[in-house]
Design a protein around this motif. Structure first.
Motif, PDB file in Angstrom:
ATOM      1  N   ARG A 155      56.699  55.659  54.701  1.00  0.00           N
ATOM      2  CA  ARG A 155      57.415  55.078  53.565  1.00  0.00           C
ATOM      3  C   ARG A 155      56.739  55.499  52.252  1.00  0.00           C
ATOM      4  N   ALA A 156      55.404  55.429  52.238  1.00  0.00           N
ATOM      5  CA  ALA A 156      54.668  55.800  51.019  1.00  0.00           C
ATOM      6  C   ALA A 156      54.823  57.296  50.718  1.00  0.00           C
ATOM      7  N   LEU A 157      54.809  58.121  51.762  1.00  0.00           N
ATOM      8  CA  LEU A 157      54.997  59.563  51.571  1.00  0.00           C
ATOM      9  C   LEU A 157      56.382  59.837  50.993  1.00  0.00           C
ATOM     10  N   GLU A 158      57.384  59.170  51.572  1.00  0.00           N
ATOM     11  CA  GLU A 158      58.766  59.403  51.114  1.00  0.00           C
ATOM     12  C   GLU A 158      58.983  58.880  49.697  1.00  0.00           C
ATOM     13  N   ASP A 159      58.198  57.896  49.308  1.00  0.00           N
ATOM     14  CA  ASP A 159      58.287  57.371  47.941  1.00  0.00           C
ATOM     15  C   ASP A 159      57.465  58.210  46.959  1.00  0.00           C
ATOM     16  N   GLY A 160      56.903  59.316  47.441  1.00  0.00           N
ATOM     17  CA  GLY A 160      56.155  60.219  46.563  1.00  0.00           C
ATOM     18  C   GLY A 160      54.842  59.628  46.069  1.00  0.00           C
ATOM     19  N   ARG A 161      54.234  58.754  46.895  1.00  0.00           N
ATOM     20  CA  ARG A 161      53.012  58.090  46.442  1.00  0.00           C
ATOM     21  C   ARG A 161      51.744  58.846  46.827  1.00  0.00           C
ATOM     22  N   VAL A 162      51.894  60.018  47.477  1.00  0.00           N
ATOM     23  CA  VAL A 162      50.720  60.799  47.881  1.00  0.00           C
ATOM     24  C   VAL A 162      50.885  62.231  47.392  1.00  0.00           C
ATOM     25  N   GLY A 163      49.880  62.743  46.698  1.00  0.00           N
ATOM     26  CA  GLY A 163      49.909  64.121  46.201  1.00  0.00           C
ATOM     27  C   GLY A 163      48.778  64.943  46.817  1.00  0.00           C
ATOM     28  N   GLU A 164      48.785  66.236  46.521  1.00  0.00           N
ATOM     29  CA  GLU A 164      47.791  67.143  47.109  1.00  0.00           C
ATOM     30  C   GLU A 164      46.373  66.707  46.766  1.00  0.00           C
ATOM     31  N   ASN A 165      45.529  66.687  47.785  1.00  0.00           N
ATOM     32  CA  ASN A 165      44.109  66.330  47.683  1.00  0.00           C
ATOM     33  C   ASN A 165      43.860  64.850  47.403  1.00  0.00           C
ATOM     34  N   ASP A 166      44.908  64.038  47.409  1.00  0.00           N
ATOM     35  CA  ASP A 166      44.700  62.594  47.276  1.00  0.00           C
ATOM     36  C   ASP A 166      43.913  62.058  48.468  1.00  0.00           C
ATOM     37  N   LEU A 167      43.117  61.034  48.212  1.00  0.00           N
ATOM     38  CA  LEU A 167      42.381  60.377  49.302  1.00  0.00           C
ATOM     39  C   LEU A 167      43.194  59.187  49.804  1.00  0.00           C
ATOM     40  N   VAL A 168      43.377  59.137  51.116  1.00  0.00           N
ATOM     41  CA  VAL A 168      44.173  58.078  51.743  1.00  0.00           C
ATOM     42  C   VAL A 168      43.308  57.401  52.804  1.00  0.00           C
ATOM     43  N   LEU A 169      43.266  56.066  52.739  1.00  0.00           N
ATOM     44  CA  LEU A 169      42.517  55.285  53.736  1.00  0.00           C
ATOM     45  C   LEU A 169      43.506  54.586  54.656  1.00  0.00           C
ATOM     46  N   LEU A 170      43.373  54.815  55.972  1.00  0.00           N
ATOM     47  CA  LEU A 170      44.150  54.073  56.964  1.00  0.00           C
ATOM     48  C   LEU A 170      43.205  53.042  57.576  1.00  0.00           C
ATOM     49  N   VAL A 171      43.668  51.792  57.724  1.00  0.00           N
ATOM     50  CA  VAL A 171      42.773  50.799  58.322  1.00  0.00           C
ATOM     51  C   VAL A 171      43.576  49.777  59.129  1.00  0.00           C
ATOM     52  N   GLY A 172      43.156  49.619  60.391  1.00  0.00           N
ATOM     53  CA  GLY A 172      43.873  48.709  61.277  1.00  0.00           C
ATOM     54  C   GLY A 172      42.934  47.833  62.085  1.00  0.00           C
ATOM     55  N   ARG A 208      41.855  63.417  53.348  1.00  0.00           N
ATOM     56  CA  ARG A 208      42.167  64.101  52.086  1.00  0.00           C
ATOM     57  C   ARG A 208      43.490  64.814  52.313  1.00  0.00           C
ATOM     58  N   TRP A 209      44.524  64.426  51.549  1.00  0.00           N
ATOM     59  CA  TRP A 209      45.869  64.913  51.863  1.00  0.00           C
ATOM     60  C   TRP A 209      46.009  66.390  51.535  1.00  0.00           C
ATOM     61  N   THR A 210      46.135  67.213  52.588  1.00  0.00           N
ATOM     62  CA  THR A 210      46.289  68.664  52.435  1.00  0.00           C
ATOM     63  C   THR A 210      47.476  69.085  53.276  1.00  0.00           C
ATOM     64  N   GLY A 211      47.798  70.339  53.241  1.00  0.00           N
ATOM     65  CA  GLY A 211      48.910  70.799  54.073  1.00  0.00           C
ATOM     66  C   GLY A 211      50.224  70.397  53.452  1.00  0.00           C
ATOM     67  N   ARG A 212      51.049  69.715  54.237  1.00  0.00           N
ATOM     68  CA  ARG A 212      52.399  69.360  53.773  1.00  0.00           C
ATOM     69  C   ARG A 212      52.339  68.388  52.609  1.00  0.00           C
ATOM     70  N   ILE A 213      52.971  68.759  51.508  1.00  0.00           N
ATOM     71  CA  ILE A 213      53.023  67.877  50.342  1.00  0.00           C
ATOM     72  C   ILE A 213      54.368  67.162  50.354  1.00  0.00           C
ATOM     73  N   PRO A 214      54.326  65.827  50.252  1.00  0.00           N
ATOM     74  CA  PRO A 214      55.578  65.079  50.266  1.00  0.00           C
ATOM     75  C   PRO A 214      56.513  65.543  49.154  1.00  0.00           C
ATOM     76  N   GLU A 215      57.832  65.456  49.406  1.00  0.00           N
ATOM     77  CA  GLU A 215      58.837  65.818  48.405  1.00  0.00           C
ATOM     78  C   GLU A 215      58.581  65.035  47.117  1.00  0.00           C
ATOM     79  N   GLY A 216      58.842  65.658  45.987  1.00  0.00           N
ATOM     80  CA  GLY A 216      58.744  64.939  44.723  1.00  0.00           C
ATOM     81  C   GLY A 216      57.352  64.927  44.134  1.00  0.00           C
ATOM     82  N   ARG A 217      56.357  65.485  44.854  1.00  0.00           N
ATOM     83  CA  ARG A 217      55.004  65.541  44.310  1.00  0.00           C
ATOM     84  C   ARG A 217      54.539  66.980  44.254  1.00  0.00           C
ATOM     85  N   THR A 218      53.615  67.277  43.354  1.00  0.00           N
ATOM     86  CA  THR A 218      53.049  68.635  43.319  1.00  0.00           C
ATOM     87  C   THR A 218      51.564  68.535  43.542  1.00  0.00           C
TER      88      THR A 218
END
Ligand code: UT7
Length: 321
Positions: free
Chosen positions: A281-298, A311-321
């Protein structure tokens, strides 16, 4: 179908997808048949509706297929499918075996049960498989918790729902996964369980108390290992159990709510599927860009806990550069 070893390397996410059953169960629906009400559920949990129906395999296949389509690949391009679930369709065989057949995955297939920590456990294991030489791993978190929830029990029926989220990981020359922390305290396993053939039983208050502590401790361990601080994070994707748990943990971590991904108001607690549903959902909302740091915690039954810094690399979500 066999899994073949190639060359070792890092891994990055190149596709993602989700699936939810069609049937929406609102708080008003529960209010009509249980001793509960919309105001209590919304205030105490943040959940407004959840989805019920389908099978774990069918949801997993839909989410997995969406991830493959996004990457422009088919099952023949995938070396392993790893399915995190606490609600498999059969005791034997793994639900992943049906997913493997339906998606025509070329390699191995197995289920993984680490309860609500399952997706992050799976993410680390997928990276491990790729480090050992696999080219691509499809990781899916999928649940049909409505089947193992007593729909007459207001303590659990208000919380749990069905759904699936998937990511496709591919070998690269760099690693998206900077650090992780996986844990378990088996002495607390009776706080939340479901006997074979039975329903979920939970000491909600005690799970709540421990959840906040283990999420904060695990997140701090992963961040320290990655050499980053909470201020560096673009997004935190927590397990979607209760908005009050998420807010308490993020407040202690000093992460503002506008950097937290939530989807539980629409999905309820979907255990292994909750983190990928919120992440996508966050990716589709364009909330993550290249090299952003993302923490998953469960955290979850076991008691298990898991966190990872990406560190977000590779596929960049639509709407972000
Ligand atoms: O994936 C991990 C899985 N589980 C979790 O993360 C769950 C963690 N725990 C929780 O989310 C919360 O403990 C719950 C949502 C399960 C319960 O919230 P709570 O704030 O801990 O409520 P409580 O059990 O302390 O109950 C407070 C009051 C009680 O009434 P009295 O004694 O104050 O008169 C309960 O009887 O609310 C009552 N109550 C309800 N009222 C309406 C409990 N459940 C309900 C309900 N509807 N569904």
């Amino acid at each position: 179908m066999t899994t073949q070893r190639q060359t070792g390397s890092g891994a990055t996410i190149i596709g993602w997808g989700t699936a939810l059953p069609d049937t929406i169960v609102t708080n008003a629906d529960l209010e009509a048949r249980l001793d509960t009400n919309d105001a209590w559920i919304t205030e105490r949990t943040g959940i407004r509706e959840r989805r019920h129906g389908s099978t774990t395999a069918a949801l997993a296949v839909r989410a997995g297929r969406a991830a493959l389509d996004m990457a422009g690949l088919t099952g023949a391009d995938v070396d392993f499918v790893l399915l995190a679930t606490t609600s498999p369709d059969y005791q034997i065989p793994s639900t992943a075996s049906q997913v493997q057949e339906e998606l025509a995955i070329a390699g191995g297939a197995c289920d993984l049960n680490a309860a609500c920590s399952g997706f992050v456990y799976g993410l680390v294991q997928a990276h491990g498989l790729i480090a050992m030489g696999l080219g691509r791993v499809l990781l899916i978190g999928a649940e049909t918790l409505s089947r193992v929830t007593d729909q007459d029990d207001r303590n659990t029926a208000i919380l749990f729902g069905d759904g699936a989220g998937a990511v496709l990981l591919e070998a690269t020359d760099h690693d998206q996964l900077l650090a992780f922390d996986l844990g378990s305290d088996g002495s607390a396993r009776t706080l939340l369980d479901a006997p074979i053939g039975g329903y979920i039983r939970m000491n909600g208050k005690e799970v709540f108390r421990r959840a906040v502590t283990v999420m904060v401790d695990s997140a701090r361990a992963s961040m320290a290992d990655a050499g980053v601080t909470a201020a560096d994070l673009a997004l935190v994707v927590p397990h979607q159990a209760n908005i009050r748990i998420i807010e308490a943990a993020c407040s202690r971590l000093e992460v503002p709510t506008d950097r937290v991904a939530t989807v539980l108001h629409e999905t309820g607690n979907t255990s292994s599927a909750s983190i990928p549903l919120a992440l996508v959902r966050a990716l589709e909302d364009g909330r993550v860009g290249e090299n952003d740091l993302v923490l998953l915690v469960g955290f979850g039954a076991g008691m298990s806990w898991a966190s990872a810094v990406l560190r977000w690399t590779g596929r960049i979500p639509e709407g972000r550069t």
